[in-house]
Design a protein around this motif. Structure first.
Motif, PDB file in Angstrom:
ATOM      1  N   UNK A   6      12.582  -0.876  -3.972  1.00 19.65           N
ATOM      2  CA  UNK A   6      11.306  -0.596  -4.720  1.00 19.65           C
ATOM      3  C   UNK A   6      11.890  -0.635  -6.245  1.00 19.65           C
ATOM      4  N   UNK A   7      11.407  -1.414  -7.051  1.00 18.52           N
ATOM      5  CA  UNK A   7      11.452  -1.505  -8.197  1.00 18.52           C
ATOM      6  C   UNK A   7      10.753  -0.427  -9.155  1.00 18.52           C
ATOM      7  N   UNK A   8      11.481   0.044 -10.311  1.00 18.81           N
ATOM      8  CA  UNK A   8      10.798   1.189 -10.943  1.00 18.81           C
ATOM      9  C   UNK A   8       9.882   0.773 -11.919  1.00 18.81           C
ATOM     10  N   UNK A   9       9.156   1.466 -12.360  1.00 22.66           N
ATOM     11  CA  UNK A   9       8.144   1.108 -13.403  1.00 22.66           C
ATOM     12  C   UNK A   9       7.012   0.387 -13.138  1.00 22.66           C
ATOM     13  N   UNK A  10       6.529   0.592 -11.731  1.00 19.00           N
ATOM     14  CA  UNK A  10       5.534  -0.266 -11.304  1.00 19.00           C
ATOM     15  C   UNK A  10       4.306   0.483 -11.653  1.00 19.00           C
ATOM     16  N   UNK A  52      13.813   3.311  -4.211  1.00 15.54           N
ATOM     17  CA  UNK A  52      14.006   3.871  -2.881  1.00 15.54           C
ATOM     18  C   UNK A  52      14.495   2.708  -2.211  1.00 15.54           C
ATOM     19  N   UNK A  53      15.465   2.808  -1.134  1.00 16.12           N
ATOM     20  CA  UNK A  53      15.685   1.415  -0.201  1.00 16.12           C
ATOM     21  C   UNK A  53      14.885   1.631   0.932  1.00 16.12           C
ATOM     22  N   UNK A  54      14.051   0.455   1.181  1.00 13.33           N
ATOM     23  CA  UNK A  54      13.431   0.162   2.359  1.00 13.33           C
ATOM     24  C   UNK A  54      14.145   0.416   3.691  1.00 13.33           C
ATOM     25  N   UNK A  55      13.587   0.686   4.792  1.00  6.01           N
ATOM     26  CA  UNK A  55      14.368   0.760   6.187  1.00  6.01           C
ATOM     27  C   UNK A  55      15.081  -0.740   6.037  1.00  6.01           C
ATOM     28  N   UNK A 104       0.806  -1.291  -0.196  1.00  2.33           N
ATOM     29  CA  UNK A 104      -0.046   0.023   0.024  1.00  2.33           C
ATOM     30  C   UNK A 104       0.865   1.290   0.118  1.00  2.33           C
ATOM     31  N   UNK A 105       2.018   1.334   0.583  1.00  3.26           N
ATOM     32  CA  UNK A 105       2.838   2.407   0.579  1.00  3.26           C
ATOM     33  C   UNK A 105       3.506   2.548  -0.564  1.00  3.26           C
ATOM     34  N   UNK A 106       3.984   1.621  -1.309  1.00  3.86           N
ATOM     35  CA  UNK A 106       4.559   1.690  -2.478  1.00  3.86           C
ATOM     36  C   UNK A 106       3.313   2.321  -3.479  1.00  3.86           C
TER      37      UNK A 106
END
Length: 232
Positions: A74-78, A32-35, A21-23
């Motif tokens: 997070x992967x690009x182009x979602x 972006x790198x997750x925590x 949901x956040x993504x």
């Protein structure tokens, strides 16, 4: 009266769904790198194995990339409106934890009941696992045969069915199969010496030694899987 069916609580699914949901809401950006795993475990108030299961589920769904030793990105182009149906089976660490409890006791019971023929089946499985010419797929089958033979040797149909069901779960769900392929690729394989230790305890008809040998074996598998999948 309209109600919702009660479902078994899967912690890793709850974590995965929240991060999804956040993504999708743009609160975590592409690339972006997750925590860190430790931070996520603290924020979600769950164990680190649950975080690793959640990350694998998200990777299968095509939302993140796990870079072992580096982090989760997070992967690009979602695509907007992307929706995933994450595997609803128990997580791989949940299965290992259940096996730790159940297969230890199964080995203890089998020590008093195992037949000479079943001991020979265990010998055959060990030879296959220890043969450098054997394919990884055949070694995996021999590993399963070893554990299921011990379950069969309990002469307890409920225990036997439970152990076999846990192995079916291990082999059928996308999250579990992806998890085990990852750990194999990272160098974790069935340990022949540990299987020999279990076999010797069973051959000695020593329930306590068999229980401890099985618990030690599965505990080591959990520890090794945790170590190789570290994603700080």
């Amino acid at each position: 009266m309209k109600v919702e069916a009660i479902k078994v609580r899967r912690l890793y699914l709850e974590v995965a769904n929240q991060i999804e949901s956040l993504i999708m809401d743009g609160k975590v950006k592409p690339g972006e790198r997750l925590p860190s795993e430790r931070e996520l475990a603290t924020q979600f108030e769950v164990s680190r194995p649950s975080i690793r299961e959640a990350m694998i589920a998200l990777e299968i769904a095509g939302l993140v990339e796990i870079r072992t030793g580096s982090g989760i990105y997070v992967l690009p182009n979602i695509k907007a409106g992307h929706s995933i149906a994450i595997d609803d089976d128990p997580g791989p660490f949940e299965i290992l934890e259940a096996r730790l409890i159940i297969e230890g006791e199964a080995a203890s019971l089998a020590a008093a009941r195992i037949s000479d023929e079943q001991l020979k089946e265990l010998e055959t499985a060990i030879k296959i696992m220890g043969d450098p010419e054997t394919s990884e797929a055949d070694k995996e089958k021999a590993d399963q045969l070893f554990h299921c033979t011990i379950a069969d040797a309990t002469n307890n149909s409920a225990l036997n069915a439970t152990v076999k069901w846990l192995w079916e779960l291990r082999n059928r769900s996308p999250i579990s199969t992806t998890f085990h392929q990852k750990v194999r690729d990272l160098g974790v394989h069935p340990y022949v010496d540990e299987h020999i230790r279990i076999y010797k305890a069973l051959k000695m008809r020593d329930p306590k030694r068999a229980l401890l040998a099985m618990q030690s074996h599965i505990s080591k598998a959990i520890d090794d899987d945790m170590e190789v999948l570290k994603v700080e």
